[in-house]
Design a protein around this motif. Structure first.
Motif, PDB file in Angstrom:
ATOM      1  N   ALA A  36     -15.748  -2.417  -4.175  1.00 30.15           N
ATOM      2  CA  ALA A  36     -14.983  -1.607  -3.731  1.00 30.15           C
ATOM      3  C   ALA A  36     -13.989  -2.005  -2.505  1.00 30.15           C
ATOM      4  O   ALA A  36     -14.553  -2.749  -1.787  1.00 30.15           O
ATOM      5  CB  ALA A  36     -15.658  -0.472  -3.018  1.00 30.15           C
ATOM      6  N   CYS A  37     -12.544  -1.969  -3.030  1.00 30.36           N
ATOM      7  CA  CYS A  37     -11.691  -2.731  -1.776  1.00 30.36           C
ATOM      8  C   CYS A  37     -10.251  -1.951  -1.979  1.00 30.36           C
ATOM      9  O   CYS A  37      -9.817  -1.506  -3.044  1.00 30.36           O
ATOM     10  CB  CYS A  37     -11.744  -3.850  -2.500  1.00 30.36           C
ATOM     11  SG  CYS A  37     -10.331  -5.079  -1.380  1.00 30.36           S
ATOM     12  N   ASP A  38      -9.785  -1.641  -0.835  1.00 34.79           N
ATOM     13  CA  ASP A  38      -8.568  -1.210  -0.689  1.00 34.79           C
ATOM     14  C   ASP A  38      -7.316  -2.300  -0.734  1.00 34.79           C
ATOM     15  O   ASP A  38      -7.455  -3.063  -0.064  1.00 34.79           O
ATOM     16  CB  ASP A  38      -8.214  -0.116   0.536  1.00 34.79           C
ATOM     17  CG  ASP A  38      -6.922   0.549   0.795  1.00 34.79           C
ATOM     18  OD1 ASP A  38      -5.650  -0.070  -0.064  1.00 34.79           O
ATOM     19  OD2 ASP A  38      -6.696   1.377   1.726  1.00 34.79           O
ATOM     20  N   LEU A  39      -6.944  -2.226  -1.966  1.00 34.51           N
ATOM     21  CA  LEU A  39      -5.928  -3.718  -1.982  1.00 34.51           C
ATOM     22  C   LEU A  39      -4.517  -3.638  -1.293  1.00 34.51           C
ATOM     23  O   LEU A  39      -3.891  -4.392  -1.184  1.00 34.51           O
ATOM     24  CB  LEU A  39      -5.672  -3.678  -3.579  1.00 34.51           C
ATOM     25  CG  LEU A  39      -6.869  -4.091  -4.515  1.00 34.51           C
ATOM     26  CD1 LEU A  39      -6.494  -4.002  -6.047  1.00 34.51           C
ATOM     27  CD2 LEU A  39      -7.524  -5.617  -4.164  1.00 34.51           C
ATOM     28  N   GLU A  40      -4.521  -2.204  -0.764  1.00 32.04           N
ATOM     29  CA  GLU A  40      -3.086  -1.999  -0.134  1.00 32.04           C
ATOM     30  C   GLU A  40      -3.234  -1.969   1.434  1.00 32.04           C
ATOM     31  O   GLU A  40      -2.235  -1.253   2.140  1.00 32.04           O
ATOM     32  CB  GLU A  40      -2.451  -0.827  -0.778  1.00 32.04           C
ATOM     33  CG  GLU A  40      -2.082  -1.093  -2.514  1.00 32.04           C
ATOM     34  CD  GLU A  40      -1.605   0.283  -3.242  1.00 32.04           C
ATOM     35  OE1 GLU A  40      -0.954   1.222  -2.376  1.00 32.04           O
ATOM     36  OE2 GLU A  40      -1.776   0.229  -4.425  1.00 32.04           O
ATOM     37  N   ASP A  41      -4.214  -2.321   2.079  1.00 39.14           N
ATOM     38  CA  ASP A  41      -4.383  -1.949   3.416  1.00 39.14           C
ATOM     39  C   ASP A  41      -3.757  -3.220   4.427  1.00 39.14           C
ATOM     40  O   ASP A  41      -3.649  -3.032   5.562  1.00 39.14           O
ATOM     41  CB  ASP A  41      -5.996  -1.646   3.756  1.00 39.14           C
ATOM     42  CG  ASP A  41      -6.631  -2.967   3.956  1.00 39.14           C
ATOM     43  OD1 ASP A  41      -6.287  -4.258   3.296  1.00 39.14           O
ATOM     44  OD2 ASP A  41      -7.946  -2.838   3.940  1.00 39.14           O
ATOM     45  N   GLY A  42      -2.983  -3.869   3.645  1.00 41.19           N
ATOM     46  CA  GLY A  42      -2.401  -5.093   4.595  1.00 41.19           C
ATOM     47  C   GLY A  42      -3.313  -6.384   4.619  1.00 41.19           C
ATOM     48  O   GLY A  42      -2.799  -7.259   4.969  1.00 41.19           O
ATOM     49  N   SER A  43      -4.643  -6.196   4.443  1.00 39.94           N
ATOM     50  CA  SER A  43      -5.503  -7.358   4.533  1.00 39.94           C
ATOM     51  C   SER A  43      -5.494  -8.393   3.254  1.00 39.94           C
ATOM     52  O   SER A  43      -5.171  -7.929   2.288  1.00 39.94           O
ATOM     53  CB  SER A  43      -6.731  -7.079   4.876  1.00 39.94           C
ATOM     54  OG  SER A  43      -7.559  -6.405   3.933  1.00 39.94           O
ATOM     55  N   LEU A  47     -15.718  -9.980 -11.885  1.00 37.61           N
ATOM     56  CA  LEU A  47     -15.604  -9.202 -10.828  1.00 37.61           C
ATOM     57  C   LEU A  47     -14.574  -8.035 -10.862  1.00 37.61           C
ATOM     58  O   LEU A  47     -13.316  -8.365 -11.081  1.00 37.61           O
ATOM     59  CB  LEU A  47     -15.205 -10.398  -9.638  1.00 37.61           C
ATOM     60  CG  LEU A  47     -14.545  -9.253  -8.134  1.00 37.61           C
ATOM     61  CD1 LEU A  47     -15.772  -9.145  -7.545  1.00 37.61           C
ATOM     62  CD2 LEU A  47     -13.878 -10.386  -7.311  1.00 37.61           C
ATOM     63  N   ALA A  48     -15.098  -6.880 -10.885  1.00 34.12           N
ATOM     64  CA  ALA A  48     -14.204  -5.757 -11.088  1.00 34.12           C
ATOM     65  C   ALA A  48     -14.005  -4.880  -9.614  1.00 34.12           C
ATOM     66  O   ALA A  48     -14.832  -4.705  -8.883  1.00 34.12           O
ATOM     67  CB  ALA A  48     -15.085  -4.710 -11.921  1.00 34.12           C
ATOM     68  N   VAL A  49     -12.524  -5.215  -9.344  1.00 36.62           N
ATOM     69  CA  VAL A  49     -12.036  -4.570  -7.820  1.00 36.62           C
ATOM     70  C   VAL A  49     -11.607  -3.301  -8.368  1.00 36.62           C
ATOM     71  O   VAL A  49     -10.260  -3.203  -9.071  1.00 36.62           O
ATOM     72  CB  VAL A  49     -11.375  -5.657  -7.160  1.00 36.62           C
ATOM     73  CG1 VAL A  49     -10.773  -5.298  -6.070  1.00 36.62           C
ATOM     74  CG2 VAL A  49     -12.390  -6.867  -7.191  1.00 36.62           C
ATOM     75  N   ASP A  50     -11.764  -2.309  -7.285  1.00 31.85           N
ATOM     76  CA  ASP A  50     -10.940  -0.995  -7.339  1.00 31.85           C
ATOM     77  C   ASP A  50     -11.272  -0.326  -6.035  1.00 31.85           C
ATOM     78  O   ASP A  50     -12.337  -0.358  -5.512  1.00 31.85           O
ATOM     79  CB  ASP A  50     -11.320  -0.242  -8.550  1.00 31.85           C
ATOM     80  CG  ASP A  50     -10.060   0.705  -8.837  1.00 31.85           C
ATOM     81  OD1 ASP A  50      -9.733   0.638 -10.093  1.00 31.85           O
ATOM     82  OD2 ASP A  50      -9.415   1.572  -8.149  1.00 31.85           O
ATOM     83  N   ARG A  51     -10.466   0.507  -5.682  1.00 33.32           N
ATOM     84  CA  ARG A  51     -10.850   1.328  -4.302  1.00 33.32           C
ATOM     85  C   ARG A  51     -11.844   2.312  -4.752  1.00 33.32           C
ATOM     86  O   ARG A  51     -12.667   2.448  -3.838  1.00 33.32           O
ATOM     87  CB  ARG A  51      -9.464   2.119  -4.108  1.00 33.32           C
ATOM     88  CG  ARG A  51      -9.528   3.023  -2.868  1.00 33.32           C
ATOM     89  CD  ARG A  51      -8.414   3.606  -2.572  1.00 33.32           C
ATOM     90  NE  ARG A  51      -8.166   4.626  -3.631  1.00 33.32           N
ATOM     91  CZ  ARG A  51      -6.650   4.958  -4.200  1.00 33.32           C
ATOM     92  NH1 ARG A  51      -5.997   4.319  -3.614  1.00 33.32           N
ATOM     93  NH2 ARG A  51      -6.844   5.429  -5.011  1.00 33.32           N
ATOM     94  N   ASP A  52     -11.891   2.744  -6.027  1.00 38.10           N
ATOM     95  CA  ASP A  52     -13.264   3.756  -6.125  1.00 38.10           C
ATOM     96  C   ASP A  52     -13.668   3.209  -7.404  1.00 38.10           C
ATOM     97  O   ASP A  52     -13.303   2.898  -8.709  1.00 38.10           O
ATOM     98  CB  ASP A  52     -12.507   5.107  -6.453  1.00 38.10           C
ATOM     99  CG  ASP A  52     -13.329   6.120  -7.054  1.00 38.10           C
ATOM    100  OD1 ASP A  52     -14.535   5.825  -7.078  1.00 38.10           O
ATOM    101  OD2 ASP A  52     -13.008   7.243  -7.599  1.00 38.10           O
ATOM    102  N   LEU A  53     -15.005   2.796  -7.424  1.00 38.71           N
ATOM    103  CA  LEU A  53     -15.817   2.210  -8.547  1.00 38.71           C
ATOM    104  C   LEU A  53     -16.617   3.319  -9.305  1.00 38.71           C
ATOM    105  O   LEU A  53     -17.350   3.120 -10.303  1.00 38.71           O
ATOM    106  CB  LEU A  53     -16.822   1.260  -7.941  1.00 38.71           C
ATOM    107  CG  LEU A  53     -16.038   0.114  -7.298  1.00 38.71           C
ATOM    108  CD1 LEU A  53     -16.963  -0.787  -6.684  1.00 38.71           C
ATOM    109  CD2 LEU A  53     -15.231  -0.624  -8.420  1.00 38.71           C
ATOM    110  N   SER A  54     -16.287   4.499  -9.022  1.00 40.89           N
ATOM    111  CA  SER A  54     -17.176   5.622  -9.785  1.00 40.89           C
ATOM    112  C   SER A  54     -17.173   5.733 -11.140  1.00 40.89           C
ATOM    113  O   SER A  54     -17.768   6.129 -11.889  1.00 40.89           O
ATOM    114  CB  SER A  54     -17.031   6.974  -8.880  1.00 40.89           C
ATOM    115  OG  SER A  54     -15.760   7.485  -9.146  1.00 40.89           O
ATOM    116  N   ARG A  55     -15.778   5.342 -11.447  1.00 44.93           N
ATOM    117  CA  ARG A  55     -15.477   5.505 -12.937  1.00 44.93           C
ATOM    118  C   ARG A  55     -16.126   4.463 -13.741  1.00 44.93           C
ATOM    119  O   ARG A  55     -15.883   4.292 -15.169  1.00 44.93           O
ATOM    120  CB  ARG A  55     -13.863   5.414 -13.150  1.00 44.93           C
ATOM    121  CG  ARG A  55     -13.306   6.704 -12.491  1.00 44.93           C
ATOM    122  CD  ARG A  55     -11.866   6.759 -12.611  1.00 44.93           C
ATOM    123  NE  ARG A  55     -11.498   6.672 -13.941  1.00 44.93           N
ATOM    124  CZ  ARG A  55     -10.490   6.003 -14.314  1.00 44.93           C
ATOM    125  NH1 ARG A  55      -9.564   5.175 -13.687  1.00 44.93           N
ATOM    126  NH2 ARG A  55     -10.141   5.877 -15.771  1.00 44.93           N
TER     127      ARG A  55
END
Length: 186
Positions: free
Chosen positions: A79-86, A57-65
Motif C-alpha cells: 500500500a503506497c500513495d504514489l502521489e504524496d511527493g516522496s 510487487l503489486a503497488v496501489d494506494r488501496d489493496l483491498s481490491r
C-alpha cells in the motif's frame, strides 16, 4: 478528499481481463524476472504475471481490491500513495517488467525508466486527450497530450511499439500505449 485519477476511472473502465496491449508483449519479459504492477487496482496484470511464474510487487494506494490474490506466495502487495511527493523505496529495485495501465502521474516517468533491469520491459497504457468525449477521465490533468508518452520515454528506453488511438473495446477510449525496453547488459 480530492478525487484521484484512479478513483475516477475504476468503475467505468475496470476489467477483470488483462489489457490486450500487456498480453501482446508479455513474451518479451525475461523469464522469471520480478515484475512491478504499479497502481495495480484489482491485480489483473499481477495475476497474469504470477501465472507465468514471475514474482510480482503489486503497488496501489488501496489493496483491498486484490482479494484472494493478496495471499499468493509470489505476490508482494504494498500500500503506497504514489502521489504524496516522496520517492517510494521500491524504486531502488530493478524489475524485468513494469506495468502501468489506466494511471497517470507524470513525476514517476523518470523513476519508471530507471527501475527497469537491463533488458527490462515497460508496458504503459493510459488515457489521452480526446477521452473526455467518452466519459472519465475527462480532466485534462489526467489525459496525455498528443505523443506525450512517446516523448517521455524515447530518450531513456528503446521504443518497441507505440500507439496513440481511439479504441472501441473493452470500452470506447482515447489511449496512448507504449512498450519500451531498457538497454540490455553487456
Amino acid at each position: 478528499m480530492k478525487p484521484s485519477f484512479r478513483q475516477s476511472t475504476e468503475i467505468s473502465h475496470a476489467s477483470a481481463e488483462p489489457s490486450a496491449w500487456v498480453v501482446r508483449f508479455v513474451p518479451l519479459v525475461p523469464t522469471g524476472s520480478p515484475v512491478l504492477d504499479l497502481a495495480c487496482g484489482s491485480g489483473r496484470h499481477s495475476r497474469l504475471f504470477l501465472q507465468r511464474g514471475h514474482p510480482v510487487l503489486a503497488v496501489d494506494r488501496d489493496l483491498s481490491r486484490l482479494g484472494d490474490l493478496a495471499a499468493h506466495p509470489r505476490l508482494e502487495a504494498l500500500a503506497c500513495d504514489l502521489e504524496d511527493g516522496s520517492v517510494p523505496a521500491f524504486f531502488k529495485r530493478r524489475f524485468g517488467a513494469i506495468v502501468v495501465t489506466n494511471y497517470l502521474h507524470r513525476p514517476l516517468f523518470g523513476l519508471l525508466a530507471a527501475a527497469l533491469a537491463p533488458g527490462g520491459i515497460l508496458l504503459y497504457e493510459t488515457f489521452a486527450k480526446g477521452n473526455e468525449r467518452f466519459g472519465k477521465p475527462s480532466n485534462p490533468a489526467f489525459l496525455l497530450d498528443k505523443g506525450e508518452l512517446l516523448r517521455a520515454f524515447r530518450d531513456k528506453l528503446k521504443v518497441i511499439a507505440y500507439e496513440d488511438m481511439v479504441v472501441e473495446a473493452p470500452r470506447p477510449a482515447a489511449l496512448q500505449r507504449l512498450c519500451a525496453q531498457s538497454e540490455p547488459a553487456d
